[in-house]
Design a protein around this motif. Structure first.
Motif, short mmCIF file in Angstrom:
data_model
loop_
_atom_site.label_atom_id
_atom_site.label_comp_id
_atom_site.label_asym_id
_atom_site.label_seq_id
_atom_site.Cartn_x
_atom_site.Cartn_y
_atom_site.Cartn_z
N THR A 1 0.82 -1.21 0.00
CA THR A 1 0.00 0.00 0.00
C THR A 1 0.86 1.26 0.00
O THR A 1 0.56 2.23 -0.72
N LEU A 2 1.92 1.26 0.80
CA LEU A 2 2.81 2.42 0.82
C LEU A 2 3.44 2.64 -0.55
O LEU A 2 3.52 3.78 -1.03
N ALA A 3 3.87 1.55 -1.19
CA ALA A 3 4.47 1.68 -2.52
C ALA A 3 3.46 2.23 -3.52
O ALA A 3 3.78 3.12 -4.32
N GLU A 4 2.23 1.74 -3.47
CA GLU A 4 1.20 2.19 -4.40
C GLU A 4 0.85 3.66 -4.20
O GLU A 4 0.48 4.36 -5.15
N ARG A 5 0.98 4.13 -2.98
CA ARG A 5 0.68 5.53 -2.67
C ARG A 5 1.91 6.43 -2.82
O ARG A 5 1.86 7.61 -2.49
N CYS B 1 7.20 -3.70 -0.08
CA CYS B 1 7.27 -2.35 -0.61
C CYS B 1 8.25 -2.28 -1.79
O CYS B 1 7.93 -1.72 -2.84
N LEU B 2 9.40 -2.89 -1.64
CA LEU B 2 10.41 -2.88 -2.71
C LEU B 2 9.91 -3.62 -3.95
O LEU B 2 10.14 -3.17 -5.08
N GLU B 3 9.23 -4.74 -3.75
CA GLU B 3 8.75 -5.54 -4.88
C GLU B 3 7.73 -4.79 -5.73
O GLU B 3 7.58 -5.06 -6.92
N LYS B 4 7.04 -3.83 -5.11
CA LYS B 4 6.06 -3.03 -5.84
C LYS B 4 6.66 -1.71 -6.35
O LYS B 4 5.94 -0.81 -6.78
N ASP C 1 -5.13 1.07 4.07
CA ASP C 1 -5.66 2.19 3.30
C ASP C 1 -6.48 3.13 4.17
O ASP C 1 -6.34 4.36 4.08
N LYS C 2 -7.35 2.55 4.98
CA LYS C 2 -8.22 3.37 5.84
C LYS C 2 -7.40 4.12 6.89
O LYS C 2 -7.70 5.28 7.22
N LEU C 3 -6.37 3.46 7.42
CA LEU C 3 -5.52 4.12 8.42
C LEU C 3 -4.78 5.30 7.79
O LEU C 3 -4.70 6.39 8.38
N LEU C 4 -4.26 5.11 6.59
CA LEU C 4 -3.55 6.19 5.90
C LEU C 4 -4.50 7.33 5.54
O LEU C 4 -4.11 8.50 5.57
N ASP C 5 -5.76 7.00 5.21
CA ASP C 5 -6.76 8.04 4.96
C ASP C 5 -6.98 8.89 6.21
O ASP C 5 -7.13 10.11 6.13
#
Length: 201
Positions: free
Chosen positions: A28-32, A53-56, A170-174
């Motif tokens: 999720t961090l990588a996607e954002r 994270c690195l793989e994405k 996702d919800k936590l980051l929102d």
């Protein structure tokens, strides 16, 4: 937010969902396009979050003490790896690099890191959001205890509300995106409670 610090276990934990949560958070961090900052280890939830994270295609910054490097637990294929001498330096560097803090399940080290960064927020040393990724209800008992600290007037309600909680990254980051730091002054609150207690005597 461009950098999120993740506190989590160097062990995988009992349930497979813990490692899965670390993977989802890293992805999720990588996607954002948010850089993951963490303790630099290759093992347990720590290593899993970093790898995912690195793989994405995400960026990962590790901060690790020299003795752990010598024990060969450092993740050496990160975007950047800071090697420091003490745990105090490690925590200070992670805090300096980060715009927010998330605790996955973990042990004593994770709890110590979480509560220190929460205390810094309570004291106004920083105004960055702090949250629990409450996978499988891991933090349920601790959340109830934190509510007790408010009931017993050791923690001000507004400071209890600093802790953002969700079981979905996702919800936590929102929640982090709309977080407003507390305006209350702890010293004023303690003074008010002391005056109330004195008035009852």
């Amino acid at each position: 937010m461009k950098h999120i610090c993740v506190f989590c276990g160097s062990s995988p934990g009992l349930k497979k969902e813990y490692m899965e949560a670390a993977s989802i958070l890293g992805t999720t961090l990588a996607e954002r396009k948010i850089t993951l900052v963490y303790g630099g280890a290759s093992v347990g939830l720590m290593g899993q979050a970093a790898r995912s994270c690195l793989e994405k295609g995400g960026e990962v910054i590790g901060v690790i003490t020299r003795n752990f490097v010598e024990q060969e637990v450092a993740f050496t294929k990160l975007t950047n790896l800071y090697v420091v001498e003490t745990m105090h330096e490690r925590k200070a560097k992670m805090a300096e690099l980060s715009d927010g803090f998330i605790a996955l399940p973990g042990g004593l080290g994770t709890l110590e890191e979480l509560f220190e960064i929460l205390t810094w927020s309570q004291l106004g040393i920083h105004t960055k959001p702090c949250g629990l990724l409450n996978t499988c209800g891991y933090y349920d008992d601790m959340i109830r205890f934190l509510d007790l600290t408010v009931d017993q007037q050791f923690v001000e309600p507004v400071h209890r509300q600093m802790i953002q909680i969700d079981d979905q990254p996702d919800k936590l980051l929102d929640k982090f995106e709309v977080y407003q730091p507390p305006q209350a002054n702890k010293a004023d609150w303690v003074r008010q409670l002391t005056e109330q207690a004195n008035a009852k005597q």
